[in-house]
Structures are given as C-alpha cells and as structure tokens.
Design a protein around this motif. Structure first.
Motif, PDB file in Angstrom:
ATOM      1  N   VAL A 105       0.848  -1.202   0.000  1.00 32.61           N
ATOM      2  CA  VAL A 105       0.000   0.000   0.000  1.00 32.61           C
ATOM      3  C   VAL A 105       0.880   1.247   0.000  1.00 32.61           C
ATOM      4  N   ARG A 106       1.944   1.243   0.794  1.00 31.90           N
ATOM      5  CA  ARG A 106       2.841   2.409   0.826  1.00 31.90           C
ATOM      6  C   ARG A 106       3.416   2.692  -0.559  1.00 31.90           C
ATOM      7  N   ARG A 107       3.809   1.642  -1.249  1.00 35.25           N
ATOM      8  CA  ARG A 107       4.381   1.823  -2.583  1.00 35.25           C
ATOM      9  C   ARG A 107       3.372   2.457  -3.534  1.00 35.25           C
ATOM     10  N   ARG A 108       2.176   1.870  -3.593  1.00 36.50           N
ATOM     11  CA  ARG A 108       1.162   2.406  -4.502  1.00 36.50           C
ATOM     12  C   ARG A 108       0.722   3.798  -4.082  1.00 36.50           C
ATOM     13  N   ALA A 109       0.658   4.039  -2.783  1.00 39.38           N
ATOM     14  CA  ALA A 109       0.272   5.366  -2.289  1.00 39.38           C
ATOM     15  C   ALA A 109       1.272   6.418  -2.771  1.00 39.38           C
ATOM     16  N   SER A 110       2.552   6.058  -2.789  1.00 42.13           N
ATOM     17  CA  SER A 110       3.570   6.986  -3.280  1.00 42.13           C
ATOM     18  C   SER A 110       3.323   7.334  -4.747  1.00 42.13           C
ATOM     19  N   TYR A 111       3.005   6.310  -5.518  1.00 44.89           N
ATOM     20  CA  TYR A 111       2.735   6.530  -6.939  1.00 44.89           C
ATOM     21  C   TYR A 111       1.482   7.388  -7.138  1.00 44.89           C
ATOM     22  N   PHE A 112       0.412   7.058  -6.427  1.00 43.72           N
ATOM     23  CA  PHE A 112      -0.827   7.828  -6.568  1.00 43.72           C
ATOM     24  C   PHE A 112      -0.621   9.269  -6.101  1.00 43.72           C
ATOM     25  N   PHE A 113       0.149   9.444  -5.042  1.00 37.22           N
ATOM     26  CA  PHE A 113       0.403  10.802  -4.548  1.00 37.22           C
ATOM     27  C   PHE A 113       1.140  11.620  -5.598  1.00 37.22           C
ATOM     28  N   MET A 114       2.107  10.996  -6.274  1.00 35.64           N
ATOM     29  CA  MET A 114       2.836  11.692  -7.336  1.00 35.64           C
ATOM     30  C   MET A 114       1.875  12.133  -8.444  1.00 35.64           C
ATOM     31  N   ARG A 115       0.930  11.272  -8.798  1.00 30.65           N
ATOM     32  CA  ARG A 115      -0.053  11.621  -9.837  1.00 30.65           C
ATOM     33  C   ARG A 115      -0.945  12.772  -9.389  1.00 30.65           C
ATOM     34  N   VAL A 116      -1.336  12.750  -8.139  1.00 33.61           N
ATOM     35  CA  VAL A 116      -2.175  13.835  -7.598  1.00 33.61           C
ATOM     36  C   VAL A 116      -1.411  15.149  -7.621  1.00 33.61           C
ATOM     37  N   VAL A 117      -0.152  15.109  -7.200  1.00 34.34           N
ATOM     38  CA  VAL A 117       0.672  16.324  -7.196  1.00 34.34           C
ATOM     39  C   VAL A 117       0.838  16.855  -8.614  1.00 34.34           C
TER      40      VAL A 117
END
Length: 991
Positions: A547-559
């Motif tokens: 989850v941490r890994r995917r959250a990092s990716y999704f956060f980058m997309r949001v930013v």
C-alpha cells in the motif's frame, strides 16, 4: 479354459504376480489370433459362452477392430452372422437358449463395449443394409429393464460416437451422421419417443436408474428430432410432474429438468419458440428454487430458468412485431426475479454466461428512455448481482492481504472475472445513470457507516463500483461534480474505515480518490483532506508495504495534476514526508530493508517533491533551501559509500550498491520537477546545484565501472541532466563521456550511443567538437566487435551474445543516421576519424543491400543520400572527398539501387519494403542531380545490361529520371524491376 482364454486372462492381469515374459507372450498370442480369418465367429461364440468378463471384453474389442478395419472384405454371410448374433446378445438372446443372459448381466464396461460394436455396425449398415435395427430394438423392449438399459446405451453411444456436435467431426462423419438422422426421422423416431414415454410412465416409481437413463437419452436427442413429439400435451405434463412431485428421487427430478431445458434450448423459429415458452407455464417451478440452493435439483432448475430467460430475451431481439415483443418481455419479466435470485445464490452451469445474458437484457432497454417503472427494479437487481459477483471470497482474505502465492492467484483470477462485470456496470450506467449512481451511493454509504471488520469484501466492492463509475463520467463532469459526486466525494474523504488496514481496501480507496482528483481542481476546499488521505496511515504511512508503494505513486499523480494548487501546503507536505525522505540518508540500511522497501517508495515520493518545489511560483530562497536540504544529505551519503568502497575494495558489496542505486533513482526523480528554463535562465543557482550533483554521481562509474545496474541508473541521470541543464551541461560532458566509455562492453555501448543521440538531437552542431573527440573511440570499438557481413543463423545461433551484438548494430546505424541528418557528416572526415571511413562505407553498403530488417536498410540508404548531398557538389566540380563519387556511382548505385531490388526477397507487397524502395528511388534522383551524366552513363552501360534490360525500357528510365515527378519515377521503376525479374527468372541474384 483353452489357450486363448488363458492368454487373455494373463494379458489383462494387473496383480503383478505374472512373469513379464509370459505376459508379453500372451499379448502376442492374442494379437496373432486377431489376425485369423474366422476371428468374428470365434469372438461371438466365446462372447455367449465364456464366464470371464475379461474374455467377453476382449472378444468385443476384437470384433470392433475387425468391423472397422475389415468390414469391406467380409462376405455377406459373415456380415449377416455378426449382425444377427450381436443383436440377439443385445436383446437378451444368444446363439442358442443356453447362457443367453450373461452379457447383459455383466458389468457396465462390457455392456458399453457391446453398444460401441453395435453402433459401429449401425454406422456401416443403416439404413441401406440393416434398415430395421431400431424398430426391432423397440419391439424387444418388452423383455424388460436389461434390454431397455442396453437400448439406451446404444442410443447414447450413437450420440457420442457420431451425432453430437460437442466433439470435432470429419466431413465423412458429418455425412454419415446426416444419413443416419434422416433415416431415423423418417422411420423410427416416433416409435422411440413413444417407448421413452411408456417406460418413464411405467418405471418412475420402481426403477430410478432406468428412468434416469431414458431421460438422459431423450435429452440428447431433443436437439434434432421433431419437437412436437416431446412438446405436447402428453410429455410436457409428465416431465413437470416428475419435477414437481416431492416424493420422487432427486436424480429423476434433475433428469426431467434436463429434458425440459433441452426442449427450451432447441433451435427454431422465434415465433414458434415464443409459443413453446408460453405453453410451458414455467412459473410452476419458481417456488422450488428457494428451497435448498445447494441441492442438485435447484442447481439444475437454475440452469433451466436461466436458459428459459435467455431464450425469451432472444425472441425479443429477433421478433419485429411490437405485440409479440411485448409478450416476450412479459415472459422475461415473470422469470427475472427468480433468475436474479439464482444469480446471487446458485452455482450456474459454465455454458451460461451471466454477463452475456444481463448485457443483452440491458441492451434491450437502450431505446426505452425513461425506463418504465417495472424496469427500475430489475436494474437495481442487476447492480446487486454485479456487486455480489465482484466481491472477493472472504476465505482468501489473509492470503490477499499478505499477497502470498494463493493470494496472487486469487487476485489475478478476480481481476479477469471482474472485467466483464465492470463492462456491464458501464452499460447499466449509460441506460440508467440515476439508478446506477444512487445504487453506488447507497452501497458506499452502507460500507462507510459499518463498524464491523467483517465486511472488508463489501467495502472493497463498493469502492470498486465507485471507481469504475468514474470511467463513464467526463473530465468536465468530474471537475464540476455532476450527479451525486458533490455528495460522494466529501463522504469518501471523511471516511475512516474500520478495515482501512486491509491491503485491497486501502488500494482501491487511494486509486478511487486519484481517479476523481480533477474534482479538487474546482473544489479546492477539500485539498487538505485529500493530502491527509495520502500522507497519513491510509496512504504513505500505511502499515502494509504494498500500500505504501502504490500510495507513493498515486500521490505523485495527484501532485502532478494539482501542483499549482498545492503551493500553500508545501511546508506541510515536506514535514509529513520527512521520515520517508530520511530513510535515504540513513547509514544503517540493511540489505533486507532495501530489498523490501522497494524503489517505488523513493522515486515516486521524490518525483512528487520535485514537482512541488520545482515550480517557479515557489520563492527563490525557499526553493534553494528545499533543494539543498534534499540534495546535500543524499550526495554526502553517496560520497561516504564510495569512499568506503574504495578503502575496502569490495566491488561486489551488494549492500552499498543497492543503497547507491536507490539514491541515484531518488535524485533523478527529484530533478524531473525542474524545467530547463528555470535552472538555466531564471534561477541558475539551481542549475549549479544539479551540476555539482552530476559530478558526484559520475564518480560512481570510477568506483564501480562494471556494475551494469548502477551504470544504467547513472546514464539515466545524465539523460535527465541533458534535458534539464541544456547547454550548461557542456562543461560536465567530457568527463562524463570519458568515464562512460572507459569500460564499455557491447551492452553498455548501446546505452552510450543512445545518450550521444540525445545530445545530437538536442544540440545539433554544438556537440561537433565533443563528437569529433569521441567518434574514433566509438568507431574502433564497434567496428572491431561487429561482423562485416551477416550474423550467423540457424540452430544454436540465437544466443544472448548474438542478440546483444544485433542490438549494438542497430544502435550504430541509428547513431550514424542521427549524425548525418543533423549536419554532422563532417565528423567522418576529421583527421582522427578518416581512417574508419572506408570500413564504415562498406558496412553501410552491405547493410543497405542485405540486412533482414527493412527499416535498418532504409536508414542506411538515407545516410548515403545525406552524404551525397553533403559531400558532392555539382558535376565537374572538384571532389570534397576523393573517391567517394566513384564509390557511389560504381558500387552503391548498381548494388543497392538495382541488384538488391531485383532479388525476389525484395517484396513489393510489404509496406516497409515499399518505403525503402521509395528511398532508393530518391537516391537515384539525388545521384543524377549531383553527378549528372556520369551516374546515368555508368548505370545504363554497366547495371542495366547485366540485368538484361531492353533498350526501350532503359530510354524510358532516362526520361523519367530527368523529369521532376518523383512519384512517376517510382511507379515506372517498380514496373521496370518487375519486368526484369520476369525476364531473368531468377538468373541474377545479388550477393
């Protein structure tokens, strides 16, 4: 017991006590007996008198082989004897009145073999020779259950061996099946059906197995016999009585339901099918379905009712009359509630596609807008079925959370299973958008208010429905919050699931918010809540690594999407990410931590930070402060690790290499947020920081010159710096390129050439000086490695080494093509490079004529075209490159432009080959413009005669070449080549 019986018993023995040699001798003796002319009579006599089932089976097997292989050579008398004897055995008879019942009283496998032999005989003789076989059999059924059972076995075997379309059939088998079915329809099917009816009526309360056999046999034959023989006032009531009477054994009720399903599924005119469906009064069995969903009967009734619904829907689609369509829909509406119950609670036959049926039903609603009141409920039930079907099985909850082998398999299976249901959801959403959104809203609300940890799967399914809904909403619809989004998004953001810890729930929650991120562009008041989701324990600080890994990716997309709106929150974001970033400056990483922390954590988090702090809207002082606080500790960490590696001289230190690799990836990702304009023009101090970082990272190549993963990461960073720093990267390039060339194997040279291509494409002639320095080294190494002609082919030649060399060769041609098309052909003529010119020209020539990859050949021809333009002036002017003009006219023109296209491997029907041919025509045009008659005279006097070109075609070629129309020249030259090919008929092949 004679020798044959002894041999058969020995060959069939599986006890392991028989001597293998003796067993082999027995088998050989049995095979020898099969070859005697009287084998059929021998087998039939023993079949009737022997008491050993093994001998009976062997005799039937031998008869089967004899009929298949020797029937055409048998005498009419022998055939008649076999026919009469086998039929007598099958009907409780024998060669005489003694021992007559033994075969039918034997085990099932012997009776099945007898049925197979009879069917073989039927296929050979019915109806021309043995026309009465079925009528004769029907007349013998009065002998009782054993003969009835045998008759069913014969009919079932006939279906399996010849008639059923469930098995692939040859054309000959299809023809025989047609002959047999046609004769049976005309002669005996009504008698057989009447016999079925009488037997079921007589034995339903006394012999369950016999009734089941008859009903199963009937089910097989319904598809091709006259449906009126079954669908009538006698048989249909009997079948429904068998289904509905509770006192009967379940197996009989199941078999009867199978027969009704066969009747329903029979292909026929839709109008007739509709009348049939109406006559069945299928509602009689609705109440049975809810009794015990796990029973075999309910499973079969489920198949029956779903089949009925599918046929009613098919009638609706195929009929045009509104009145008749209305009747179809009434039948469908009547059965649908029970069908929906079945879909939610029962295991369905694999031949029935729930999605296909529901998609068809939804499609029938497309023209009904708005929906009728009585259709809103079915839509809701379809949505409920979708939600049920996409739910994970809670039995796999732990496996899916830890993602072990079982969890991975189940997740893959469900991903595939869900695809069609999500397509169906989108279809429902288009037909009934309001109903769909309200259903998803209620599902989500129910999931959010639940405090139970036992509803993990329901929560995940509700979130997945909401996620898929986003695919059918436009970007503008998401931004403006159309439909229920204005209610759903705040609800989603404020959610605190009791099961947020679950991997699947956490992932779909984050992915759903990411899908709807455009909503927050217009509704900026929710941005703090969005950031909280990604930065707290629901996202980047989740306890689960995946989850941490995917959250990092999704956060980058949001930013990436919201970055302009996030400037006021930069301090908050950096503070929340402090512990994550700090991991990259720790000195006490273990290899296990590195392995399981994953590169995605670092690269995506740092890319998100880079996107935030790299904006020009960030104050200059703050920007420098942020970047310094990130780059300085990372670079210090690299320097310390490199120093340690130098002192200890441990090239294979996995721990240090992994750490450095992580850091390089993090810095590379961080730099993506900084534009060339910012670091070179508006804030050059930032550019200086990145140049200093590049100098430090280049030291990695000195300490670890042969570590391929590290090398590729450093090259990737150099690529990034070329784009980011622009021309200001030039002072760093000589050192970088020198270190990259120092330990350059074929695989590494490919990456190096890609970097050089990037430099040339970005800076054009500005890199001329650098390229002039390194080109001799590149040429000497590559030309030394690559073969001068084709790579070896055939078995054992597709090795990793060969594949690497082939990739290097393609990279070399791309590099030479990029050089020549960016005005850098003068590099070939530089003093240090000129020594390689002839070898390069010969390599280009061979490749332009022979390479298997047409696109590579095209690139080489284009290189020659560009060199001719660059190096050759108009006719009668002193040559810039002595000898080049002669090489082009005498070698390239004839070999590439004529001989190579005459070869029949040059396939004009291939699109890429036509493009290459176009370039070859352009080359001729350019040669004529540059060399004039010198080219034309040599081409006509040397090339065309060797290809046996007629004079008139040669003169037409001259005319077309001198005209300005390149398309006309191409068209003529193609027809010329095709004519020459026909004339020479393969006599001229260029090698």
């Amino acid at each position: 017991m004679d020798d044959l019986e002894k041999a058969i018993l020995i060959s069939f023995d599986e006890s392991g006590t028989i001597d293998p040699v003796l067993k082999s001798q027995a088998a050989a003796y049995c095979s020898q007996v099969k070859g005697v002319p009287s084998i059929c009579r021998v087998c039939i006599e023993r079949l009737c008198y022997t008491s050993f089932v093994q001998v009976k089976f062997w005799c039937l097997q031998a008869l089967h082989e004899a009929l298949r292989l020797r029937y055409s050579s048998m005498s009419p008398g022998e055939k008649a004897f076999i026919r009469k004897s086998l039929f007598s055995v099958a009907c409780f008879g024998g060669l005489d009145d003694k021992n007559s019942a033994r075969v039918l009283e034997g085990p099932a496998f012997v009776k099945n073999k007898l049925a197979q032999v009879l069917v073989t005989l039927i296929c050979l003789e019915y109806p021309l020779v043995w026309s009465s076989v079925f009528i004769d059999f029907v007349l013998k059924l009065s002998k009782g259950a054993p003969v009835i059972d045998m008759f069913c076995r014969v009919l079932n075997t006939l279906d399996d061996e010849l008639i059923s379309l469930d098995y692939p059939r040859s054309a000959e088998e299809v023809a025989v099946a047609g002959r047999v079915k046609d004769a049976m329809r005309q002669q005996c099917v009504p008698h057989i059906v009447r016999a079925w009816y009488d037997i079921v009526l007589l034995y339903r309360n006394s012999d369950t197995e016999l009734c089941i056999s008859v009903l199963d046999c009937m089910r097989r034959y319904v598809s091709w016999i006259d449906i009126g023989l079954i669908a009538n006032d006698a048989f249909v009531p009997l079948l429904f009585e068998l289904i509905l009477v509770e006192g009967l054994p379940e197996q009989i009720r199941v078999a009867a339901a199978g027969c009704v399903l066969a009747v329903i599924s029979k292909r026929m005119d839709p109008q007739a099918k509709l009348s049939l469906l109406r006559s069945l009064q299928i509602n009689r069995i609705f109440s049975l379905v809810a009794e015990n969903v796990d029973s075999e009967l309910v499973s079969k009734l489920a198949d029956l009712l779903t089949g009925y619904a599918a046929e009613a829907l098919d009638c609706f689609k195929r009929l045009d009359s509104e009145d008749v369509r209305r009747v179809s829909m009434e039948l469908l509406d009547e059965v649908l509630p029970t069908v929906f119950f079945i879909m939610r609670n029962c295991e369905l036959d694999t031949t029935f596609s729930t999605v296909q049926f529901l998609s068809g039903y939804v499609a029938s609603m497309k023209n009904l807008s708005p929906l009728r009141e009585n259709q809103v409920l079915p839509v809701g039930q379809i949505l409920e079925i979708i939600r049920t079907q996409i739910c994970y099985d809670r039995a796999y909850r732990d496996n899916l959370d830890t993602l072990d082998k079982i969890g991975i398999e189940e997740e893959d299976r469900m991903m595939e299973h869900r695809k069609d249901f999500f397509v169906l959801l989108r279809s429902v959403g288009r037909v009934a958008p309001d109903v769909t959104q309200m259903f998803i809203r209620n599902s989500l609300a129910s999931a959010l208010i639940s405090t139970s940890e036992g509803n993990v799967e329901e929560v995940e399914a509700a979130l997945s429905l909401f996620y898929v809904l986003g695919e059918s909403i436009s970007d503008e619809g998401i931004r403006s919050g159309s439909g229920l989004l204005k209610e759903l998004m705040p609800m989603l953001l404020s959610a605190r699931f009791s099961c947020y810890y679950n991997r699947l729930v956490a992932l779909v929650y984050l992915e759903t918010i990411t899908r709807y991120v455009k909503f927050f562009q217009e509704n900026t008041e929710y941005i703090p809540a969005v950031l909280a989701v990604f930065l707290d324990e629901r996202g980047i600080h989740h306890p689960n690594l995946n989850v941490r890994r995917r959250a990092s990716y999704f956060f980058m997309r949001v930013v990436k999407l919201l970055k302009a709106k996030l400037i006021p929150f930069i301090e908050t974001i950096l503070q929340s990410l402090q512990d994550t970033v700090a991991q990259f400056t720790r000195l006490d990483w273990s290899l296990k931590e590195l392995k399981f922390s994953g590169s995605e954590d670092g690269s995506h988090i740092f890319e998100a930070i880079g996107l935030l702090i790299g904006m020009e809207d960030v104050p200059s002082e703050k920007q420098s402060e942020y970047l310094t606080s990130l780059l300085t500790p990372l670079c210090q960490q690299v320097e310390m690790l490199l120093l340690d590696a130098k002192v200890q001289n441990i090239e294979d230190c996995s721990n240090k290499i992994a750490k450095i690799q992580q850091i390089v990836m993090a810095i590379n990702a961080l730099s993506k947020g900084f534009s060339e304009r910012l670091v070179t023009s508006s804030r050059p101090a930032i550019g200086i920081m990145f140049k200093q970082t590049l100098d430090i990272l280049l030291q990695i190549l000195v300490v670890f010159p042969k570590n391929e993963p590290l090398r590729s990461k450093v090259i990737s960073f150099v690529h990034r710096m070329v784009d980011t720093l622009g021309e200001s990267v030039f002072p760093c390039l000589p050192k970088a390129l020198e270190q990259l060339l120092a330990e350059c194997e074929p695989k590494e040279m490919v990456g190096f050439l890609m970097l050089i291509n990037q430099l040339i494409c970005k800076f054009n002639t500005l890199v001329g000086g650098i390229l002039e320095e390194i080109f001799p080294t590149i040429a000497s190494r590559v030309l030394h490695i690559l073969p001068r002609d084709a790579f070896p082919s055939g078995p054992g030649c597709n090795t990793e080494e060969i594949r690497q060399l082939q990739e290097l060769q393609r990279s070399l041609y791309t590099f030479l093509h990029v050089m020549t098309t960016h005005d850098l052909s003068s590099i070939f003529l530089a003093p240090k490079s000129r020594g390689y010119l002839e070898q390069i020209m010969q390599l280009l020539l061979y490749t332009s004529c022979n390479h298997k990859d047409i696109l590579v050949r095209k690139a080489c021809v284009q290189i020659f075209i560009r060199l001719i333009k660059d190096w050759c002036a108009r006719p009668n002017v002193e040559e810039r490159v002595p000898g080049f003009q002669n090489f082009i006219i005498e070698t390239f023109a004839t070999n590439c432009c004529l001989y190579s296209v005459l070869d029949k491997s040059f396939e004009f029907r291939d699109a890429n080959t036509l493009v290459l041919f176009g370039e070859i025509v352009v080359a001729q045009k350019v040669m004529y413009e540059k060399f004039g008659d010198n080219f034309l005279i040599h081409f006509l006097s040397k090339g065309f005669p060797s290809a046996h070109c007629p004079q008139d075609l040669a003169e037409q070629y001259c005319q077309k070449l001198q005209d300005s129309d390149i398309k006309a020249l191409k068209s003529f030259y193609q027809s010329l080549i095709e004519n020459l090919r026909q004339q020479q008929n393969g006599s001229l092949v260029f090698r």
